[in-house]
Structures are given as C-alpha cells and as structure tokens.
Design a protein around this motif. Sequence first.
Motif, mmCIF file in Angstrom:
data_model
loop_
_atom_site.group_PDB
_atom_site.id
_atom_site.type_symbol
_atom_site.label_atom_id
_atom_site.label_comp_id
_atom_site.label_asym_id
_atom_site.label_seq_id
_atom_site.Cartn_x
_atom_site.Cartn_y
_atom_site.Cartn_z
ATOM 1 N N GLN A 1 35.949 44.723 31.935
ATOM 2 C CA GLN A 1 37.373 44.462 31.781
ATOM 3 C C GLN A 1 37.822 45.121 30.473
ATOM 4 O O GLN A 1 37.333 44.789 29.399
ATOM 5 C CB GLN A 1 37.622 42.939 31.711
ATOM 6 C CG GLN A 1 39.089 42.537 31.714
ATOM 7 C CD GLN A 1 39.717 42.574 33.112
ATOM 8 O OE1 GLN A 1 39.004 42.715 34.113
ATOM 9 N NE2 GLN A 1 41.029 42.448 33.176
ATOM 10 N N ASN B 1 39.674 45.727 35.421
ATOM 11 C CA ASN B 1 38.232 45.882 35.571
ATOM 12 C C ASN B 1 37.894 47.303 36.024
ATOM 13 O O ASN B 1 38.400 47.768 37.052
ATOM 14 C CB ASN B 1 37.736 44.879 36.622
ATOM 15 C CG ASN B 1 36.318 45.162 37.052
ATOM 16 O OD1 ASN B 1 35.384 45.080 36.245
ATOM 17 N ND2 ASN B 1 36.132 45.537 38.302
ATOM 18 N N ASN C 1 36.927 36.025 33.539
ATOM 19 C CA ASN C 1 38.136 36.448 34.236
ATOM 20 C C ASN C 1 38.537 35.479 35.368
ATOM 21 O O ASN C 1 38.124 34.331 35.378
ATOM 22 C CB ASN C 1 38.063 37.899 34.687
ATOM 23 C CG ASN C 1 39.442 38.553 34.566
ATOM 24 O OD1 ASN C 1 40.275 38.393 35.445
ATOM 25 N ND2 ASN C 1 39.703 39.224 33.463
#
Length: 380
Positions: free
Chosen positions: A316, A281, A110
């Motif tokens: 996520q 998330n 991410n």
Amino acid sequence: MRYGFATGAVALVLFGIVGCTPPAQQQRRTEAVDKRDFGKTAAGEPAELYTFKNANGAEAAITNYGGRVVSLKVPDRAGTIGDVVLGFDSLDGYLSPNPYFGAIVGRYGNRIAKGRFTLNGAVYKLAQNNGENHLHGGIKGFDKAVWKIRAADARSLELNYLSRDGEEGYPGNLDTTVKYTWTDHNELRIEYSATTDKDTVVNLTNHSYFNLAGQGQGDILGHQVTINADRFTPVDQGLIPAGELRGFAGSPFDFRQPHAIGERIGAADEQLTFGKGYDHNFVLNGAAGTLRVVARVTEPGSGRVMEVLTTQPGMQFYTGNFLDGTLRGKGGKVYRHRYGFCMETQHFPDSPNHPNFPSVVLKPGERYQTTTVYRFSTAR
Ligand code: BGC
C-alpha cells in the motif's frame, strides 16, 4: 566524522551493568540494551522504549506499545543524522487519536468491505471503524496493544501478542511475534510470524510514515519513487478494491521509472480522486515469498535513499493525504498535508472477499511468516 545526536543522556543498561559509549564514531556497537520507561496506558500498563544504535551511529527506537517505530535516525549525504519517521516524543501522543504512526497493524492491514467476510461457510462480522468498512484490525487493533517483550539485545527486539478468539470479530487465538532488527547496514528488518488454533485470516504490516528530508521538515512531494510493480488494485470511493488487477498504461500509477510523488498526484484521474492522492495497493513483481527489492525512494535535498525489500505480494503506497496539520509530533513539529508517506508491505486489501487475490487464510498447524526490510543509504 562526528554525528550530532540530540539524544541527551542515554542510559545504557544491560542487566544492571552500565555501558560506556566511546566518543566520536563508534566502530563497534555496544552490546548493552538501551531500555527506558515510555509511560503507562490508561489501564496502567507500562510501555517501554528500546533504542538501538548501530556501528555507524544510526539509531532506531521502538516501543512495545503497538510495536511502534518511534524514531529512525539516519545520515544524509553529508553525514548529518536526521529522524526520518513521524511520531511522538512520549507515549501520551500515541495514546491520543493518530493515524497509526509507526505501528504494527493487525490482524488485518487495510480494509475489509462492510466489516464482514465468509470463511468455511460461516459469516464473520468485524468492527466497522471506517465508515461501513473495517480498517487496520478494528477499534482496538494490534497498534493499540501492549506487546510482551520476548527477547531484547543490542540489535533486536522480539515482541509477542496473543489476540484472543473473537477479538474485533476474528476467529481463532492468533499468537503473533514480530522481531525488529536494526542492522549495521542501516536496515530495519521486520520479521512477522503467527500461528492460530482455528482457521482465520491474517495480514500484518507496519505503518511507519517516512519523510527522508527529516520528520516535520515539509511535504514529501519532491521524493522520487520507484516501485517494481506492473499493476495495482483499483478501488471504489470507499477505497475497497473491485477485484481487478489493472495495468498502468502510462497512468500516474506507473512508478516503474522514478517519478516525484508530486509530479502526477494532482492529475485528473478517478483513482487519485478516490484516494485523495496515492492510497493504493501495488501488485509487486517477483515471487511472493522471496525477499526482493520492491521500491526505492530518494530525497534529492538530503540525498537520503530508502529501499524496501519484502516477501509480500503487495504494498500500500499512501501519501499522507489525510494528514491535515492538526497533529503536533516529535520536537513540536506540525504534521501537515502529505508530510509523510507509507509503504505498507502486505496482502491486498479486502482479500477475504476476493477469491482471485492471494489467500490470507491461516490454518492450525501452519505458520504465517513474512519479512520486510527498510534499508537506508545515501546518493550524491
Ligand atoms: C490507508 C489509508 C488510511 C491510512 C491511515 C492507510 O493504510 O490505506 O486510507 O487513511 O492508512 O489510517
């Protein structure tokens, strides 16, 4: 019961010995390693495809190019095998731009805001490959590396990659090992470990896109999802967390009871607008460091069920909002909007810039170690 595999002739080779697969259902798995050429990268590096068939006839295939999970073939409630991950039939597909199908993501899963962070007073500048932000390890992340084969047997594959000091801007030589195991309980177990020779940050995950109805068979909006989390980390328009851990209070992010992905994805909600759907998330309940069930997904049509177990503090949940029908995958299937979802177990995005988030710093002498399991079964 017979499982109809569409694998064609499969070469079972173990150190030059040809193994035989008994007809119909296997009670025991062959101990042979099924390894074949998967093609060469532009630099001429060979990639291999390992296929693992378990005692139930269910199958996982993994390449050392990006450590990518290429296929996962598991039964539906009638026993019919289907491939539940998006991907490509050959290495060429993976070499062309694609959104990390099946990949090991590193050094940092991410985003890191503005591609920079401070560690021990020094500012580190990373590749900015997502607008002004750094995403999934940069321009050439772990998803595009050819991993060394450390070990392979009939049920597992151990991959290793040495990310050099300064790669994509990160400090320290990071020695990373990922072990995939395909168990006889239809579980894909992923064990990550890493060591460094300088203080650095690390956050590894797997970016498989799942569709339990079968890859390319439609969107994932009818999948029923449960996530064991009471909070998530809301983001700004660039999908960078502000630092807040927000409770759900009846919002479309509350998956503590099962909900279809499509039930609330179109709700008027700023966070869903920023993510163009779910791309957030979740702060997982339970003690990080302990392997616990954090999510369960069921697909009513096929009866397939996937449970996610992890030692990680976050996950996520991404609903394939950027898939747009321009990619053609395995068997010529077109991957349209929301044809797959990801459950990327990890630390929180942009943690190096948020002292209140669990630390992602790894120091010399320490070992980064996490485990995630994707477990498949069926329900009536
Ligand atoms: C990110 C998405 C991104 C996708 C593919 C996910 O992990 O959160 O924003 O589009 O990966 O790169």
